[in-house]
Design an enzyme around this catalytic site. Structure first.
Site, short mmCIF file in Angstrom:
data_model
loop_
_atom_site.label_atom_id
_atom_site.label_comp_id
_atom_site.label_asym_id
_atom_site.label_seq_id
_atom_site.Cartn_x
_atom_site.Cartn_y
_atom_site.Cartn_z
N TYR A 20 2.56 -13.16 8.06
CA TYR A 20 2.46 -12.04 7.38
C TYR A 20 2.32 -12.85 5.95
O TYR A 20 1.41 -12.35 4.92
CB TYR A 20 3.60 -10.94 7.14
CG TYR A 20 3.37 -10.29 6.02
CD1 TYR A 20 2.47 -8.91 6.23
CD2 TYR A 20 4.28 -10.10 4.81
CE1 TYR A 20 2.34 -7.97 5.12
CE2 TYR A 20 4.03 -9.17 3.85
CZ TYR A 20 3.38 -7.99 4.07
OH TYR A 20 3.19 -7.10 3.00
N GLY A 64 -6.81 1.53 3.33
CA GLY A 64 -5.48 1.99 3.81
C GLY A 64 -4.98 3.23 2.80
O GLY A 64 -3.99 2.89 2.34
N ALA A 65 -5.79 4.26 2.69
CA ALA A 65 -5.53 5.22 1.66
C ALA A 65 -4.80 6.48 2.39
O ALA A 65 -4.70 7.45 1.86
CB ALA A 65 -6.87 5.70 0.85
N THR A 66 -4.40 6.56 3.46
CA THR A 66 -3.82 7.59 4.18
C THR A 66 -2.31 7.41 4.07
O THR A 66 -1.70 8.57 4.59
CB THR A 66 -4.23 7.39 5.85
OG1 THR A 66 -3.81 6.46 6.42
CG2 THR A 66 -5.74 7.74 6.09
N SER A 67 -1.76 6.64 3.64
CA SER A 67 -0.17 6.59 3.35
C SER A 67 0.20 5.65 2.44
O SER A 67 -0.47 4.67 2.03
CB SER A 67 0.54 6.24 4.84
OG SER A 67 0.07 4.81 5.28
N GLY A 68 1.40 5.55 2.04
CA GLY A 68 1.94 4.76 1.23
C GLY A 68 1.36 4.37 -0.11
O GLY A 68 0.86 5.44 -0.73
#
Length: 268
Positions: free
Chosen positions: A171, A14-18
């Site tokens: 969640y 999940g390294a494309t944002s945030g």
């Protein structure tokens, strides 16, 4: 200060944002080779290009990788590619996450979508990467969790929450499962709550958050071999605190492993 990260290889999901993107940026700036995971090849390449253009990172330090975590088959392909091309992996940062949707949603693998993306995909990836994850001092897994794991409960008889669905409960369950997984004796792992940050998950927590770069600092610190860790430890930002009681129970760890093995169709 964190130059001990230089020359190491870290996979960030999940390294494309945030927080994932900011973690990848900081690691690369410190001389780490970063395997930068995105949902699609386009997203992973775009994030890599942005790091080279805006952070002045050497492109040779970055490798974009893609896998859609709603498809476990893609997670397996990703893991095999990493083991093949990077037989020595120092750190795995299990960061990719989604907010559970308003409506109950199952993946094509038959799992509640947030449970799969936030936990099961990471469980499968971590186990498949075991041959590459080094046992050298400093080799470790860092699970990016959340304070909401404390309000979570794993519905053992209905983990897909088919009978009763609430997005917040789904969640929280996924966050608790990831935190419990850090206590798995098969891996050296910790969990960290990076704090409420301005990311795609912010609506779950409130209207205001710290910059993602601030949350990423706490993740990067735990990637550093100079930071000594205890397997299964949980950090609230930079401070080690006790997680939810279930997260350290041997019985819960074993039960979760059994459930996860069944749901990912994989026996370890």
């Amino acid at each position: 200060m964190l130059s001990s990260l230089s020359g190491r290889t870290v996979l960030v999901t999940g390294a494309t944002s945030g927080i994932g993107y900011e973690t990848a940026r900081r690691l690369a700036e410190l001389g780490t080779t970063v395997l930068l995971h995105g949902r699609t090849p386009e997203e992973a390449h775009a994030a890599t290009d942005r790091l080279i253009a805006t952070a002045g990172v050497n492109g040779a330090q970055l490798q974009p990788l893609a896998a859609d975590f709603t498809r476990l088959e893609e997670v397996e392909i990703l893991a095999h590619a990493v083991v093949r091309n990077h037989p020595h992996l120092d750190v795995l940062v299990n960061n990719a996450a989604i907010a559970a949707p308003e409506r109950h949603t199952l993946t094509s693998d038959g799992n509640e979508i947030s449970f799969q993306v936030n936990f099961l995909a990471h469980y499968l990836l971590t186990n498949l990467l075991e041959p590459a994850l080094t046992s050298d001092p400093g080799g470790r897994v860092v699970n990016v969790s959340s304070a909401l794991h404390r309000s979570g409960a794993i519905q053992w008889n209905d983990p897909q929450r088919i009978r009763r669905y609430s997005r917040l409960a789904a969640y929280a369950q996924s966050r608790l499962a990831l935190t419990v997984f850090a206590s798995d004796p098969r891996v050296t792992a910790v969990s960290v709550n990076p704090g409420v940050c301005e990311t795609g998950l912010l609506p779950l927590y409130g209207h205001e958050g710290a910059p993602a770069a601030e949350g990423a600092q706490h993740v990067v610190r735990l990637c550093d071999p100079a930071t000594e860790i205890v397997n299964g430890a949980y950090y609230d930002r930079s401070e080690r605190v006790a997680p939810a009681p279930a997260a350290t129970e041997d019985r819960t760890v074993k039960r979760l492993n059994k459930l996860a093995d069944l749901l990912v169709g994989h026996t370890t």
